[in-house]
Design an enzyme around this catalytic site. Structure first.
Site, PDB file in Angstrom:
ATOM      1  N   TYR A 172       0.818  -1.208   0.000  1.00 39.99           N
ATOM      2  CA  TYR A 172       0.000   0.000   0.000  1.00 39.99           C
ATOM      3  C   TYR A 172       0.853   1.260   0.000  1.00 39.99           C
ATOM      4  CZ  TYR A 172       0.960   1.035   4.948  1.00 39.99           C
ATOM      5  OH  TYR A 172       1.578   1.361   6.127  1.00 39.99           O
TER       6      TYR A 172
ATOM      7  N   ARG B  75      -8.625 -20.175  -0.721  1.00 36.27           N
ATOM      8  CA  ARG B  75      -7.591 -19.933   0.281  1.00 36.27           C
ATOM      9  C   ARG B  75      -6.569 -21.067   0.411  1.00 36.27           C
ATOM     10  NH1 ARG B  75      -6.045 -20.838   5.335  1.00 36.27           N
ATOM     11  NH2 ARG B  75      -5.079 -19.120   6.481  1.00 36.27           N
TER      12      ARG B  75
ATOM     13  N   HIS C  90      -2.015 -21.027   0.947  1.00 33.86           N
ATOM     14  CA  HIS C  90      -0.949 -20.040   1.151  1.00 33.86           C
ATOM     15  C   HIS C  90      -0.189 -19.707  -0.130  1.00 33.86           C
ATOM     16  CE1 HIS C  90      -1.973 -20.906   5.238  1.00 33.86           C
ATOM     17  NE2 HIS C  90      -1.018 -20.127   5.723  1.00 33.86           N
TER      18      HIS C  90
ATOM     19  N   LYS D 286       6.419  -1.965   1.988  1.00 36.84           N
ATOM     20  CA  LYS D 286       5.241  -1.353   2.615  1.00 36.84           C
ATOM     21  C   LYS D 286       4.077  -2.334   2.477  1.00 36.84           C
ATOM     22  CE  LYS D 286       3.408   3.332   3.226  1.00 36.84           C
ATOM     23  NZ  LYS D 286       3.473   3.325   4.681  1.00 36.84           N
TER      24      LYS D 286
ATOM     25  N   GLU E 190      12.739   2.583  13.855  1.00 38.00           N
ATOM     26  CA  GLU E 190      11.837   3.652  13.388  1.00 38.00           C
ATOM     27  C   GLU E 190      10.607   3.680  14.273  1.00 38.00           C
ATOM     28  OE1 GLU E 190      10.276   2.849   9.444  1.00 38.00           O
ATOM     29  OE2 GLU E 190      10.145   0.716   9.853  1.00 38.00           O
TER      30      GLU E 190
ATOM     31  N   LEU F  87      11.340   1.287   6.804  1.00 37.34           N
ATOM     32  CA  LEU F  87      10.767   1.757   5.547  1.00 37.34           C
ATOM     33  C   LEU F  87      11.524   3.026   5.157  1.00 37.34           C
ATOM     34  CD1 LEU F  87       8.351   1.305   3.539  1.00 37.34           C
ATOM     35  CD2 LEU F  87       7.290   3.231   4.715  1.00 37.34           C
TER      36      LEU F  87
HETATM   37  N1  PDD Z   1       3.198   5.327   7.355  1.00 37.97           N
HETATM   38  N2  PDD Z   1       7.890   3.835   8.695  1.00 37.97           N
HETATM   39  C1  PDD Z   1       6.708   3.193   8.787  1.00 37.97           C
HETATM   40  C2  PDD Z   1       6.660   1.880   9.487  1.00 37.97           C
HETATM   41  C3  PDD Z   1       5.546   3.764   8.220  1.00 37.97           C
HETATM   42  O1  PDD Z   1       4.384   3.114   8.304  1.00 37.97           O
HETATM   43  C4  PDD Z   1       5.641   5.033   7.582  1.00 37.97           C
HETATM   44  C5  PDD Z   1       4.459   5.702   6.947  1.00 37.97           C
HETATM   45  C6  PDD Z   1       6.891   5.672   7.536  1.00 37.97           C
HETATM   46  C7  PDD Z   1       7.097   7.010   6.867  1.00 37.97           C
HETATM   47  O2  PDD Z   1       7.010   6.900   5.466  1.00 37.97           O
HETATM   48  P1  PDD Z   1       6.503   8.111   4.558  1.00 37.97           P
HETATM   49  O3  PDD Z   1       7.326   9.286   4.909  1.00 37.97           O
HETATM   50  O4  PDD Z   1       6.719   7.630   3.162  1.00 37.97           O
HETATM   51  O5  PDD Z   1       5.047   8.328   4.891  1.00 37.97           O
HETATM   52  C8  PDD Z   1       7.997   5.033   8.086  1.00 37.97           C
HETATM   53  C9  PDD Z   1       2.037   5.717   6.603  1.00 37.97           C
HETATM   54  C10 PDD Z   1       1.811   7.175   6.538  1.00 37.97           C
HETATM   55  C11 PDD Z   1       0.837   4.946   7.120  1.00 37.97           C
HETATM   56  O6  PDD Z   1       0.961   3.738   7.248  1.00 37.97           O
HETATM   57  O7  PDD Z   1      -0.212   5.546   7.371  1.00 37.97           O
END
Ligand code: PDD
Length: 287
Positions: free
Chosen positions: A32, A99, A101, A148, A180, A204
């Protein structure tokens, strides 16, 4: 409610039905993106769409739509829904199939399912001024946090833990090394240097983070990608987090301790100003 994107069409939300056996629903088998909208314009859209394709490729998912088509649909949706300040959420799953895996067999003709919708979300300006509190907690996620992915259960648990302590964010660590936030990147400022975890598989590579790297370089602010631990976090002059929705957010309290003098730090404020200038520059309404 507004309209949504389903496949390559823009439809009424109530006309769209997601299959019970969609692999996103059952396995979190998809990826996403969240993109910010300022004054009706998408900020850093190309970078987000590029990351969507990278995430999809890393899980061997064929998006079967071009980045240009996704961009066109996204811009159209923001216009149709008349979003002023808000965000667009988009996801793509491996589709609906009985379903099991393993991936659906090619002959089953299972198609990836792309969906997107918009929200109005104001910029959290009073929090930018005041700063927020955070907790620290163990990073219990997998080893591919660069993707992501829709699998967000560890992030959900960490964010809920923060919420239970009336905090805005949970800053995660693996064996004491800060990675993070649960939905953001995390930084410390020490002796004038901005320090953050390297963009490897444990975090990320945030788009906001990428903009901040550029801004630091262009403005002579030392930016260092290296590991730091919980002690460094607690001893930092400043702490902040960044994300699409939180932009550059000062952290003024960590667990029970105050960060610095308990107000947003100088370099954090400078980065907020530079980031805001970049938003204004990129989303200027032409007249
Ligand atoms: N989240 N690290 C994680 C685990 C994140 O879920 C996000 C962003 C970031 C920052 O990434 P960016 O600057 O590209 O938004 C870092 C989004 C906003 C969310 O899941 O809603």
């Amino acid at each position: 409610m507004g309209k949504i994107i389903f496949g390559d069409q823009i439809l009424e939300r109530s006309d769209v039905h997601i299959d019970l056996e969609d692999r996103g629903y059952q396995f979190g088998d998809g990826v996403y993106e969240v993109i910010r909208v300022y004054s009706g314009k998408l900020f850093t859209m190309k970078e987000h769409i590029e990351r969507l394709f990278q995430s999809a490729q890393k899980i061997k998912l064929d998006i079967s739509m071009s980045p240009e088509k996704i961009q066109e649909l996204t811009e159209e949706l923001v216009k149709e829904n008349r979003v002023d300040f808000g965000s667009i959420y988009m996801q793509i799953t491996r589709g609906a199939a009985p379903r099991t895996h393993m991936f659906p067999k090619p002959e089953s003709n299972t198609k990836a399912v792309f969906t997107a919708y918009t929200n109005e979300v104001p910029r959290p300006v009073s929090l930018f001024e005041k700063g927020v509190a955070a907790i620290t907690t163990e990073d219990i996620r997998w080893l591919r946090c660069d993707i992501k992915s829709l699998n967000l259960l560890p992030n959900v648990l960490a964010k809920q833990e923060a919420t239970d302590y009336d905090c805005f964010e949970a800053i995660l660590h693996r064996n004491g090394i800060v990675t993070e936030g649960s939905s953001s990147n995390a930084y410390i400022v020490k002796n004038g240097e901005v320090i953050t975890h390297p963009a490897d598989r444990l975090i990320l590579n945030g788009i906001t983070r990428q903009v901040l790297v550029e801004l630091c370089k262009a403005n002579g602010i030392p930016f260092v990608e290296k590991e730091f631990d919980l002690r460094d976090l607690k001893d930092a002059d400043e702490v902040f987090i960044s994300s699409t929705t939180s932009e550059v957010m000062p952290v003024i309290k960590l667990d029970v301790e105050t960060v610095g003098d308990g107000t947003p730090g100088k370099i954090t404020r400078k980065l907020q100003a530079l980031f805001e200038a970049r938003i204004n520059q990129d989303t200027k309404v032409e007249i």
